[in-house]
Design a protein around this motif. Sequence first.
Motif, short mmCIF file in Angstrom:
data_model
loop_
_atom_site.label_atom_id
_atom_site.label_comp_id
_atom_site.label_asym_id
_atom_site.label_seq_id
_atom_site.Cartn_x
_atom_site.Cartn_y
_atom_site.Cartn_z
N ILE A 168 0.86 -1.18 0.00
CA ILE A 168 0.00 0.00 0.00
C ILE A 168 0.90 1.23 0.00
O ILE A 168 1.90 1.28 0.72
CB ILE A 168 -0.99 -0.01 1.19
N HIS A 169 0.54 2.18 -0.86
CA HIS A 169 1.32 3.42 -0.99
C HIS A 169 0.38 4.59 -0.72
O HIS A 169 -0.75 4.60 -1.23
CB HIS A 169 1.90 3.52 -2.41
N GLU A 184 -6.71 16.23 -4.83
CA GLU A 184 -7.14 14.90 -4.39
C GLU A 184 -5.92 14.06 -4.07
O GLU A 184 -4.89 14.16 -4.73
CB GLU A 184 -7.97 14.26 -5.51
N SER A 185 -6.06 13.23 -3.05
CA SER A 185 -5.02 12.26 -2.72
C SER A 185 -5.72 10.95 -2.37
O SER A 185 -6.90 10.78 -2.66
CB SER A 185 -4.14 12.75 -1.58
N GLY A 186 -5.00 10.06 -1.76
CA GLY A 186 -5.59 8.78 -1.39
C GLY A 186 -4.51 7.75 -1.19
O GLY A 186 -3.36 8.09 -0.90
N ALA A 187 -4.87 6.50 -1.36
CA ALA A 187 -3.92 5.41 -1.21
C ALA A 187 -4.11 4.44 -2.37
O ALA A 187 -5.19 4.36 -2.95
CB ALA A 187 -4.13 4.69 0.12
N SER A 188 -3.04 3.72 -2.69
CA SER A 188 -3.07 2.74 -3.78
C SER A 188 -2.50 1.42 -3.27
O SER A 188 -1.44 1.39 -2.65
CB SER A 188 -2.19 3.20 -4.96
N LEU A 204 -9.08 -0.57 2.39
CA LEU A 204 -8.58 -0.68 1.02
C LEU A 204 -7.73 -1.94 0.86
O LEU A 204 -7.90 -2.69 -0.10
CB LEU A 204 -7.76 0.57 0.66
N MET A 205 -6.84 -2.19 1.79
CA MET A 205 -6.00 -3.39 1.72
C MET A 205 -6.85 -4.64 1.86
O MET A 205 -6.63 -5.62 1.14
CB MET A 205 -4.91 -3.35 2.79
N LEU A 206 -7.83 -4.61 2.73
CA LEU A 206 -8.73 -5.75 2.89
C LEU A 206 -9.43 -6.06 1.57
O LEU A 206 -9.48 -7.22 1.13
CB LEU A 206 -9.75 -5.46 3.99
N ARG A 207 -9.94 -5.04 0.90
CA ARG A 207 -10.61 -5.23 -0.39
C ARG A 207 -9.66 -5.81 -1.43
O ARG A 207 -10.01 -6.74 -2.16
CB ARG A 207 -11.18 -3.89 -0.87
#
Length: 195
Positions: free
Chosen positions: A107-108, A136-140, A181-184
């Motif tokens: 995850i980044h 906008e930001s977020g995680a990948s 997010l990681m769970l998904r």
Amino acid sequence: MRLGFLASHGGSAARHLTLACRSGELRAEPVALVSNNSGSGALAWARGAGLTTAHLSSAKYPDPDALDGALLDFLRGAGTDTLVLSGYMRELGPRVLGHFAGRVLNIHPSLLPRHGGRGMYGDRVHQNVLDSGDRESGASVHLVTRGIDEGPVLAQSRVPVLSGDTLETLKARVQATEGELMLRAVRELGERRGI
């Protein structure tokens, strides 16, 4: 899936996924955690949670090939078939990447490909987002390949960058999305593999 985790500090993704496994929310078994930091909170937590643990670092294995081999031997010995990086601050070697090809997730804390690559980790990423004027930001979550943050993106979360945001406020907003997010992403990877 039999999940192995690599963590350098707190290991929040490892903790979140382990709780999801034990509650039945994720059909997987957490089996092992490795840290390159003997004093990491993740290592202490994993021991208490009953995971097989190891401290494997360049201090113990100055030769990168030896460290790569020791890491692979430990993970295979623990029965790991899927690897999750949970704030792991080291590059993986060719043996580990080859053995777990297509089954290593990271995850980044940005919307890759923006603000990724060598030297872009932790607070540096959030500061770079702010300095760039992004709205906008977020995680990948992405598959790990030889290139830093270059593997295919599997899932992203998005959060607004607000007027008056500081590094701390933006970081908190992004981090609040990372566990789910990681769970998904892990769930979807398992479905792709028919698990």
